[in-house]
Design a protein around this motif. Structure first.
Motif, PDB file in Angstrom:
ATOM      1  N   GLN A  60      20.079  26.325  10.763  1.00 44.85           N
ATOM      2  CA  GLN A  60      20.964  26.013  11.747  1.00 44.85           C
ATOM      3  C   GLN A  60      20.199  25.452  13.325  1.00 44.85           C
ATOM      4  OE1 GLN A  60      24.432  26.336  11.815  1.00 44.85           O
ATOM      5  NE2 GLN A  60      24.206  25.352  13.589  1.00 44.85           N
ATOM      6  N   GLN A  76      22.712   3.076  17.169  1.00 44.02           N
ATOM      7  CA  GLN A  76      22.970   4.417  17.423  1.00 44.02           C
ATOM      8  C   GLN A  76      21.960   5.201  16.651  1.00 44.02           C
ATOM      9  OE1 GLN A  76      24.980   6.625  18.946  1.00 44.02           O
ATOM     10  NE2 GLN A  76      26.497   7.516  17.345  1.00 44.02           N
ATOM     11  N   LYS A  87      26.079  18.559   5.087  1.00 45.05           N
ATOM     12  CA  LYS A  87      26.327  19.493   6.009  1.00 45.05           C
ATOM     13  C   LYS A  87      25.645  20.853   5.236  1.00 45.05           C
ATOM     14  CE  LYS A  87      29.037  22.202   9.067  1.00 45.05           C
ATOM     15  NZ  LYS A  87      30.278  22.719   9.330  1.00 45.05           N
ATOM     16  N   GLY A 145      26.077   0.989  14.552  1.00 44.85           N
ATOM     17  CA  GLY A 145      25.592   1.736  13.798  1.00 44.85           C
ATOM     18  C   GLY A 145      24.027   1.588  13.828  1.00 44.85           C
ATOM     19  N   CYS A 157      22.885  14.228  10.173  1.00 47.82           N
ATOM     20  CA  CYS A 157      23.769  13.864   9.288  1.00 47.82           C
ATOM     21  C   CYS A 157      24.605  12.455   9.579  1.00 47.82           C
ATOM     22  CB  CYS A 157      25.111  14.920   9.113  1.00 47.82           C
ATOM     23  SG  CYS A 157      24.539  16.490   8.366  1.00 47.82           S
ATOM     24  N   GLY A 158      24.380  12.235  11.009  1.00 48.14           N
ATOM     25  CA  GLY A 158      24.948  10.991  11.338  1.00 48.14           C
ATOM     26  C   GLY A 158      24.424   9.732  11.033  1.00 48.14           C
ATOM     27  N   LYS A 192      24.342  17.355  13.508  1.00 51.18           N
ATOM     28  CA  LYS A 192      25.196  16.315  13.356  1.00 51.18           C
ATOM     29  C   LYS A 192      24.580  14.980  13.529  1.00 51.18           C
ATOM     30  CE  LYS A 192      29.636  18.493  14.527  1.00 51.18           C
ATOM     31  NZ  LYS A 192      30.767  18.675  15.219  1.00 51.18           N
ATOM     32  N   LEU A 216      25.778   8.963   7.696  1.00 51.78           N
ATOM     33  CA  LEU A 216      27.315   8.360   7.933  1.00 51.78           C
ATOM     34  C   LEU A 216      27.173   7.095   8.404  1.00 51.78           C
ATOM     35  CD1 LEU A 216      30.107   8.716   8.141  1.00 51.78           C
ATOM     36  CD2 LEU A 216      29.814   9.421  10.493  1.00 51.78           C
ATOM     37  N   GLU A 217      26.262   6.462   9.367  1.00 49.96           N
ATOM     38  CA  GLU A 217      26.303   5.296   9.783  1.00 49.96           C
ATOM     39  C   GLU A 217      25.673   4.251   8.588  1.00 49.96           C
ATOM     40  OE1 GLU A 217      27.482   4.520  12.376  1.00 49.96           O
ATOM     41  OE2 GLU A 217      27.827   6.357  13.227  1.00 49.96           O
ATOM     42  N   LEU A 242      29.161  13.698   3.052  1.00 47.09           N
ATOM     43  CA  LEU A 242      28.953  14.153   4.366  1.00 47.09           C
ATOM     44  C   LEU A 242      28.965  15.564   4.179  1.00 47.09           C
ATOM     45  CD1 LEU A 242      30.698  11.945   7.157  1.00 47.09           C
ATOM     46  CD2 LEU A 242      28.211  12.664   6.644  1.00 47.09           C
ATOM     47  N   ASP A 243      30.192  16.105   3.516  1.00 47.79           N
ATOM     48  CA  ASP A 243      30.293  17.715   3.411  1.00 47.79           C
ATOM     49  C   ASP A 243      28.959  18.101   2.558  1.00 47.79           C
ATOM     50  OD1 ASP A 243      32.850  17.835   4.506  1.00 47.79           O
ATOM     51  OD2 ASP A 243      33.874  17.625   2.582  1.00 47.79           O
ATOM     52  N   ASN A 259      20.737  22.511  16.636  1.00 50.45           N
ATOM     53  CA  ASN A 259      21.697  21.874  17.276  1.00 50.45           C
ATOM     54  C   ASN A 259      21.955  20.235  16.945  1.00 50.45           C
ATOM     55  OD1 ASN A 259      22.224  24.131  18.660  1.00 50.45           O
ATOM     56  ND2 ASN A 259      21.129  23.406  20.595  1.00 50.45           N
ATOM     57  N   ASP A 260      20.897  19.708  16.393  1.00 50.07           N
ATOM     58  CA  ASP A 260      20.888  18.197  15.780  1.00 50.07           C
ATOM     59  C   ASP A 260      21.330  18.161  14.533  1.00 50.07           C
ATOM     60  OD1 ASP A 260      18.800  19.363  14.652  1.00 50.07           O
ATOM     61  OD2 ASP A 260      17.387  17.855  15.526  1.00 50.07           O
TER      62      ASP A 260
END
Lengths: 136, 160
Positions: B34, B128, B25, B125, B42-43, B39, B46-47, B21-22, B36-37
């Protein structure tokens, strides 16, 4: 009332529930593999202590990220606070989000909608987030 | 054009998941800028990583995070018990048959039902991912000569 203080880990947030100091905070990242294992002691503490809390307590959440398992676990935590009557005059939920964080803003809106409760949503500058790394 | 950004093959522990995850990013900032989406993007990984860690039955997992044209593509492959493999295929089939409104309703119902699976999953998951990306999910499964079930999940999220 006893305090519940759990230090942050790489996968779990800091929990700082200290009634004597009027401090109720959850801060950091929540991506445990099994969220119920982590949150059960928090649920137990809330169940035991919420009914005895003084009015006007502030519960402050500043989370940088969480996975979907934590999304449900945190919903159940917030539900306890709301359903114990501990919101409004009794308590306030303050949800702190970074200004550019769509994910956390949408999460707050969804929680408020599902719980029928109003949170204080505080936009914090990006440089005030708990850690520079998303998964710190 | 395809950019392979992150590929990982190996054991998947909680620490590896966090390190990935690090890394995501950093490389997403460098490759996507950069936005706004970030995360949310990356989500997705993550899921899928959460699911792979929870249901991986043995051995290594294979993970890819890459840009294909205007899509961010995330792919993960892991071994799984037969019942978990069959549930993944059925879950993806069910979600793909839903309208966006049905996905949202199913997500809210699953979030509020207070039940967790035997392995700690919330059942959220894949819902989402579908809710946040609007993308169709892909999942497949094959059985190796040794009788192991190997599942592959793939998500292509449009980079608007």
């Amino acid at each position: 009332m006893t305090s519940l203080i759990l230090p942050p880990t790489r996968n779990t947030p800091s929990i700082w529930f200290e009634p004597q100091a009027g401090r109720f905070e959850m801060t950091g990242i929540s991506v445990p593999e099994n969220a119920t294992e982590f949150y059960q002691p928090v649920y137990d503490w809330l169940d035991a202590n919420l009914p005895h809390m003084a009015d006007g307590q502030l519960f402050r959440f500043q989370l940088s990220y969480f996975n979907s398992t934590s999304l449900k676990a945190i919903f159940l935590l917030l539900k306890r606070i709301v359903e114990n009557g501990a919101i409004g005059p009794k308590a306030v939920i303050r949800w702190c989000v970074e200004e550019d964080d769509e994910f956390m803003i949408e999460s707050a809106e969804m929680y408020m909608d599902l719980l029928g409760a109003q949170f204080e949503v505080e936009r914090v500058p990006v440089d005030q987030r708990p850690g520079e790394r998303m998964a710190s | 054009m395809t950019h392979n950004i992150v590929q990982y093959e190996g054991q998947l522990s909680s620490e590896v998941r966090i390190q990935l995850l690090d890394l995501l990013k950093v490389v997403s900032l460098a490759n996507l800028g950069q936005r706004n989406d970030l995360k949310k993007l990356c989500g997705i990984a993550l899921e899928l990583l959460d699911n792979a860690q929870r249901y991986n039955s043995a051995g290594e997992v294979s993970f890819e995070w890459r840009i294909e044209g205007n899509d961010l593509v995330v792919l993960i492959r892991n071994r799984a018990a037969r019942e978990d493999a069959e549930r993944l295929i059925q879950t993806v089939k069910d979600i793909n048959a839903m309208s966006p409104e049905q996905v949202t309703a199913a997500f809210r119902a699953q979030l509020t039902n207070e039940q967790f699976g035997a392995k700690g999953g919330a059942g959220l998951g894949m819902l989402q991912i579908a809710k946040k990306t609007g993308s169709k999910l892909e999942a497949s499964c094959h059985v190796t000569e040794a009788g192991e079930f190997v599942c592959t999940s793939r998500v292509a999220a449009p980079l608007s």
